[in-house]
Each structure stands twice: as C-alpha cells, then as structure tokens.
Design an enzyme around this catalytic site. Sequence first.
Site, PDB file in Angstrom:
ATOM      1  N   GLY A  76     -53.057  -6.934 -89.802  1.00 29.57           N
ATOM      2  CA  GLY A  76     -54.005  -5.841 -89.982  1.00 29.57           C
ATOM      3  C   GLY A  76     -53.439  -4.817 -90.937  1.00 29.57           C
ATOM      4  CE1 TYR A  78     -51.853   2.258 -89.841  1.00 26.64           C
ATOM      5  CE2 TYR A  78     -53.128   1.200 -88.101  1.00 26.64           C
ATOM      6  CZ  TYR A  78     -52.943   2.249 -88.985  1.00 26.64           C
ATOM      7  OH  TYR A  78     -53.849   3.274 -89.020  1.00 26.64           O
ATOM      8  CB  SER A  79     -48.218  -5.212 -88.038  1.00 24.79           C
ATOM      9  OG  SER A  79     -49.377  -5.489 -87.272  1.00 24.79           O
ATOM     10  CD  GLU A  80     -49.666  -9.992 -92.752  1.00 18.93           C
ATOM     11  OE1 GLU A  80     -49.778 -11.179 -92.426  1.00 18.93           O
ATOM     12  OE2 GLU A  80     -50.608  -9.320 -93.217  1.00 18.93           O
ATOM     13  CG  ASP A 184     -56.847  -0.072 -81.551  1.00 18.24           C
ATOM     14  OD1 ASP A 184     -58.094  -0.063 -81.543  1.00 18.24           O
ATOM     15  OD2 ASP A 184     -56.181  -0.682 -82.420  1.00 18.24           O
TER      16      ASP A 184
END
Length: 350
Positions: A76, A78-80, A184
């Site tokens: 997403g 902010y991250s993999e 979230d």
Amino acid sequence: MSGIAERACFCTTTRRVHIHPSGVLLVVVSLFLVHMSRVYADANAIRGKSWYEYNKFRIEWSSPDRYEIVRRLGGGKYSEVFEGVDTVNSDRCVIKVLKPVAGHKIKREIKVLRNLAGAPNCIALLDVVRDPSRMYHSLVTEFVNNTDWSQLYTRLTDTDIRHYTFQLLLALDFVHSHGIIHRDVKPANVMIDHARRELRLIDWGLAEFYHPNVEYHVRVGSRHYKPPELLVGYKRYDYSLDLWSTGCMFAAMIFRKQHFFRGADNEDQLLKIMRVLGTERFDAYLKAYDIPYETDVEELLGQYAVRPWTRFITAENQHLALPDALAVLDRLLRFDPRERLTAAEAMAHP
Ligand code: AMP
C-alpha cells in the site's frame, strides 16, 4: 428551516446558554466531557510516559539475514508486504517492508506493537530488521493463512459472524483499555484463518495513543470504514472511531455486501451514511458537538429520512440479518460517538 439553511448556519452561530450561575459549572463540565471518551480516558495517564511517548524509545534493529522472502502478499501507501520464512526455525512469517516514512511513524508502530505483545487477536511482532544501508526498515510478524474478504463475506454463517465479531471486539477492548486507537479497522486489516477460526488485527501503522481533548489528524482510516467525525473534520475523536468501522464490517457481514457504505470519495461517503441514518440525526450531531460543517455539494444539503435496517433484508441475507443483529448494528452505527456501544458493551450484547 430547511436542511440547507440549518447546515449552513452552524458555521456562523455560537451556542447561547441561558442558565442560572449555579448551573454554569455543570455546563462547563458537561461541555468538556462531551469531547471525551466514555471509557478508558485515562488509560495512558495511568501508565505514564514510558508507555505512550514513542519518540523517546530506542530500537535495537536485527540484521535481515535470518529471513528469506517467499512471495509478495500485497502493498500500500506505506509498505510492501511479503510472506517470508525464518531460516532459524523454518517458521512462516510476514515481512512488512516500510517505505521511507517519517521516523516517528516507524517508532509509533513498533511501540504500539511492543505494548500489545500478548494482546488477544492482535498480530504478534516477532522482530524488527534494518538492512546494512539503513534505508529499509521491516517488521516481522506472525503469518496468518488469511481468506480474502471478497471470498469470505459470501460464506459466513450466523455463528461465524458472531464468532469473528466477538474476536474482533475482544482485540479492540484490550487495545482501547491500553490507551490505543487502531484507526484503520477494515476487512483488509482483519486477517481470518477460517479453517482454524482464528482472527488477527493487523497493520498498526495508523494506530495512535489516546489522550482526552487532544486534536488528531482526520486523514486516517479507509474511506468505506471512516466514521462521520473523520468525514466532517472533527479532530477530538477517540476509541469509538474503531467501533464505527466494526459496525461497517458487521453490516457487510449480516447483509452480505462486500462493503456496506460504499462512497466514491469522502463527500459521497458521508452522503451514503446520511441516506441511511437520516439528516435529522446528522444535524443533531453537528449541533451537539458545535461542528461547523460546510459543503458545496448540493446533495449533502438535502433532507433524508432514516432508512430502517429491515429495508436491507433480502432473500440472500435474511438468515443473517436477525433481530439481535440489527439491534447491535443500530447501536454501533451512530453519528454521535458517545452513543456507540463500546467494545465491551458490544461483547455483552446477545
Ligand atoms: P498491510 O499493509 O499490513 O495492510 O498488508 C497488506 C496485505 O498483506 C494485507 O491486506 C494482507 O493481504 C497481507 N498481510 C499482511 N499481514 C499479514 C499477515 N500477518 N498474515 C497474512 N497476510 C498478511
């Protein structure tokens, strides 16, 4: 007064309180309380700064050599995220490689996960690693053999829905009682191993410590699960934010819809909510919290009646949308955060 005039006038009017002087203190106190969580308001204060001051804590990073990447799971903003293997014990794990984000955000996520070590149904943090160039930071967590939501929501039985909702609430009550808001909650962050009937709440990247009367960012959460307070820009929110999102997930499950409120953008999201809960309650909410809400979207200025929950019952979901389910849903999806059930209250519901 029409809806248009009413919603617009909140921008300019101030609250006029005509009251005997002896009652003034009571009014001041109640105005203060209205912006505070009904529960666990002092959870951080009683634990002290070492619990919530995430900027001050030092992180010991491990070397990434121990872990091997197996396949990509997703990613997403902010991250993999990768499935990996811990070569020391051959355990499956998840390696979340954080994109270069502000240092304080990484610290916050790690501090939250460390504070929640052993918490029921919250993903366990196993290790934190940094590559030799110090460019990439990764979180290693336990792996869940998750069934994708797009497949899962169509298969859940009444017993499954009760079970998974209870497990999610169990996690949230623990998290909230420890002073943390997830911010979230959504199907993509609720991993379910359906064969083992296990649930884990993941992705603590947006989680925050709750302090009464502090203003927080409203650009958090994911659109279809965002509560009204985020959509109208009200910053003094609290744990009850997660209960709205839980309500949205619960509605999706009992009505067999992939997402219950499916807005195309933030304003359309609010419109979708207003068309179900009704504008009278929306206006009462804005008034009670003195929220100045301005919009130039004509549809958001219209008047909508309350749609009873029974209107969403179809031949496909009638075995799930039972009276007890509709009753608890009605107490979760409320504009006023203080009217929403807390996680503990929802768990006590039949
Ligand atoms: P995240 O960025 O943390 O939301 O993760 C992105 C995606 O990776 C999720 O939507 C899941 O499909 C997958 N994922 C993340 N954590 C796990 C986990 N612990 N077990 C299995 N899959 C995961």
